[in-house]
Write a protein that holds these residues in place. Structure first.
Motif, mmCIF file in Angstrom:
data_model
loop_
_atom_site.group_PDB
_atom_site.id
_atom_site.type_symbol
_atom_site.label_atom_id
_atom_site.label_comp_id
_atom_site.label_asym_id
_atom_site.label_seq_id
_atom_site.Cartn_x
_atom_site.Cartn_y
_atom_site.Cartn_z
ATOM 1 N N ASP A 38 3.173 87.789 -49.086
ATOM 2 C CA ASP A 38 2.740 89.020 -49.755
ATOM 3 C C ASP A 38 2.151 88.720 -51.128
ATOM 4 O OD1 ASP A 38 3.451 90.587 -47.591
ATOM 5 O OD2 ASP A 38 5.364 91.244 -48.455
ATOM 6 N N ALA A 39 2.762 87.767 -51.842
ATOM 7 C CA ALA A 39 2.240 87.388 -53.159
ATOM 8 C C ALA A 39 0.867 86.741 -53.009
ATOM 9 C CB ALA A 39 3.207 86.433 -53.862
ATOM 10 N N PHE A 40 0.695 85.892 -51.986
ATOM 11 C CA PHE A 40 -0.599 85.262 -51.739
ATOM 12 C C PHE A 40 -1.653 86.327 -51.436
ATOM 13 C CE2 PHE A 40 -3.710 84.037 -48.527
ATOM 14 C CZ PHE A 40 -4.419 83.068 -49.225
ATOM 15 N N ILE A 41 -1.325 87.272 -50.575
ATOM 16 C CA ILE A 41 -2.282 88.325 -50.212
ATOM 17 C C ILE A 41 -2.684 89.121 -51.443
ATOM 18 C CG2 ILE A 41 -2.519 90.507 -48.937
ATOM 19 C CD1 ILE A 41 -0.756 89.179 -46.729
ATOM 20 N N SER A 42 -1.712 89.425 -52.282
ATOM 21 C CA SER A 42 -2.004 90.164 -53.505
ATOM 22 C C SER A 42 -2.940 89.361 -54.416
ATOM 23 C CB SER A 42 -0.693 90.472 -54.227
ATOM 24 O OG SER A 42 -0.942 91.074 -55.461
ATOM 25 N N GLN A 43 -2.652 88.061 -54.570
ATOM 26 C CA GLN A 43 -3.510 87.216 -55.394
ATOM 27 C C GLN A 43 -4.896 87.060 -54.777
ATOM 28 O OE1 GLN A 43 -2.989 85.754 -58.491
ATOM 29 N NE2 GLN A 43 -1.292 87.214 -58.450
ATOM 30 N N TRP A 44 -4.953 86.915 -53.462
ATOM 31 C CA TRP A 44 -6.244 86.788 -52.788
ATOM 32 C C TRP A 44 -7.099 88.026 -53.041
ATOM 33 C CZ3 TRP A 44 -8.687 89.785 -49.178
ATOM 34 C CH2 TRP A 44 -9.858 89.246 -48.621
ATOM 35 N N ARG A 45 -6.486 89.200 -52.890
ATOM 36 C CA ARG A 45 -7.222 90.447 -53.115
ATOM 37 C C ARG A 45 -7.734 90.505 -54.550
ATOM 38 N NH1 ARG A 45 -4.961 95.356 -52.632
ATOM 39 N NH2 ARG A 45 -6.901 96.212 -51.861
ATOM 40 N N LYS A 46 -6.899 90.065 -55.488
ATOM 41 C CA LYS A 46 -7.282 90.102 -56.900
ATOM 42 C C LYS A 46 -8.487 89.198 -57.146
ATOM 43 C CE LYS A 46 -5.506 88.862 -61.442
ATOM 44 N NZ LYS A 46 -4.347 88.321 -62.170
ATOM 45 N N PHE A 47 -8.422 87.942 -56.664
ATOM 46 C CA PHE A 47 -9.496 86.988 -56.927
ATOM 47 C C PHE A 47 -10.722 87.212 -56.050
ATOM 48 C CE2 PHE A 47 -5.904 84.721 -58.821
ATOM 49 C CZ PHE A 47 -6.443 84.486 -60.069
ATOM 50 N N ALA A 48 -10.562 87.844 -54.899
ATOM 51 C CA ALA A 48 -11.697 88.144 -54.031
ATOM 52 C C ALA A 48 -12.408 89.415 -54.485
ATOM 53 C CB ALA A 48 -11.242 88.290 -52.578
ATOM 54 N N GLY A 49 -11.769 90.108 -55.409
ATOM 55 C CA GLY A 49 -12.365 91.345 -55.895
ATOM 56 C C GLY A 49 -12.322 92.460 -54.864
ATOM 57 N N VAL A 50 -11.386 92.378 -53.965
ATOM 58 C CA VAL A 50 -11.266 93.395 -52.920
ATOM 59 C C VAL A 50 -10.440 94.547 -53.476
ATOM 60 C CG1 VAL A 50 -10.386 93.870 -50.609
ATOM 61 C CG2 VAL A 50 -11.404 91.657 -51.129
ATOM 62 N N GLN A 51 -11.063 95.700 -53.586
ATOM 63 C CA GLN A 51 -10.378 96.875 -54.108
ATOM 64 C C GLN A 51 -10.212 97.946 -53.036
ATOM 65 O OE1 GLN A 51 -9.054 96.896 -57.105
ATOM 66 N NE2 GLN A 51 -9.868 94.858 -57.494
ATOM 67 N N ASP A 52 -10.916 97.772 -51.933
ATOM 68 C CA ASP A 52 -10.890 98.766 -50.864
ATOM 69 C C ASP A 52 -9.505 98.763 -50.217
ATOM 70 O OD1 ASP A 52 -12.681 99.168 -47.711
ATOM 71 O OD2 ASP A 52 -11.386 100.535 -48.824
ATOM 72 N N GLU A 53 -8.816 99.907 -50.273
ATOM 73 C CA GLU A 53 -7.472 99.976 -49.708
ATOM 74 C C GLU A 53 -7.478 99.769 -48.207
ATOM 75 O OE1 GLU A 53 -5.108 103.246 -50.988
ATOM 76 O OE2 GLU A 53 -5.883 103.118 -53.028
ATOM 77 N N HIS A 54 -8.628 100.040 -47.551
ATOM 78 C CA HIS A 54 -8.695 99.879 -46.099
ATOM 79 C C HIS A 54 -8.757 98.408 -45.705
ATOM 80 C CE1 HIS A 54 -9.039 104.140 -45.535
ATOM 81 N NE2 HIS A 54 -10.008 104.187 -46.431
ATOM 82 N N SER A 55 -9.061 97.547 -46.670
ATOM 83 C CA SER A 55 -9.141 96.125 -46.342
ATOM 84 C C SER A 55 -7.776 95.440 -46.437
ATOM 85 C CB SER A 55 -10.137 95.425 -47.270
ATOM 86 O OG SER A 55 -9.625 95.423 -48.588
ATOM 87 N N GLU A 56 -6.790 96.198 -46.901
ATOM 88 C CA GLU A 56 -5.449 95.619 -47.018
ATOM 89 C C GLU A 56 -4.877 95.339 -45.630
ATOM 90 O OE1 GLU A 56 -1.388 96.083 -49.446
ATOM 91 O OE2 GLU A 56 -3.273 96.863 -50.153
ATOM 92 N N PRO A 57 -4.271 94.200 -45.466
ATOM 93 C CA PRO A 57 -3.680 93.900 -44.160
ATOM 94 C C PRO A 57 -2.558 94.881 -43.845
ATOM 95 C CG PRO A 57 -3.088 92.232 -45.786
ATOM 96 C CD PRO A 57 -4.058 93.169 -46.437
#
Length: 180
Positions: A38-57
């Motif tokens: 979960d921490a990795f996914i959160s960091q990945w989203r942060k660094f990938a610039g993914v803000q779209d809530e629909h892209s969350e696993p």
């Protein structure tokens, strides 16, 4: 005949307790890994610039959490395994060595702020089975120790039954509690 049934029941209970401890350990490890993921996914989203809530696993499947914290193994089981360790050693065994073998080899749960002191208290409460030898170590309560430091028939041992674990530790170590 009933003695065999009783021993079989004790053995099976110990097997199940060890199995529960092993499974609890596996659950704890799996939960820790989920937290890392979960921490990795959160960091990945942060660094990938993914803000779209629909892209969350998708959320992980529901995790059943125990309703109560993990309990220490019963003092009776701890004392029986401690006696096995002492028998194998053939001499008094230190608290640290007992703790290490009980937790790592027998997979018993002995936890607390000071787990070795928790073990000491458990064994003190089972002093009719396991005795603390003056100068260190634990031995069979009913037998004189091979080093001659403990004799269950000694007159000064009778007062031990009325002591708290802390008083007993001080008496055995020779610590009077006074500063020098």
């Amino acid at each position: 005949m009933s003695d065999i049934a009783y021993q079989n029941a004790l053995g099976r209970r110990d097997e199940l307790a060890a199995k529960i401890n092993t499974l609890q350990q596996l659950l704890d490890e799996a939960r820790a890994e989920i937290r890392e993921i979960d921490a990795f996914i959160s960091q990945w989203r942060k660094f990938a610039g993914v803000q779209d809530e629909h892209s969350e696993p998708p959320a992980p499947p529901a995790i059943i959490r125990p309703s109560a914290k993990r309990r220490n193994t019963r003092k009776e089981i701890v004392a029986e395994h401690a006696r096995e360790i002492i028998a194998e050693a053939g001499a008094p065994v230190s608290r640290s060595d007992l703790y290490d073998k009980l937790v790592n080899e027998f997979k018993l749960t002995i936890e607390g702020t000071d787990p070795e002191m928790v073990l000491s208290t458990m064994l003190w409460r089972m002093r009719h089975k396991v005795a603390r030898v003056p100068g260190g170590g634990y031995w069979f309560a009913e037998l004189p120790s091979p080093d001659g430091k403990y004799d269950p028939r000694a007159s000064d041992e009778a007062s031990v039954a009325d002591m708290t674990p802390a008083e007993f530790d001080h008496a055995v170590s020779g610590d009077t509690g006074e500063e020098q």
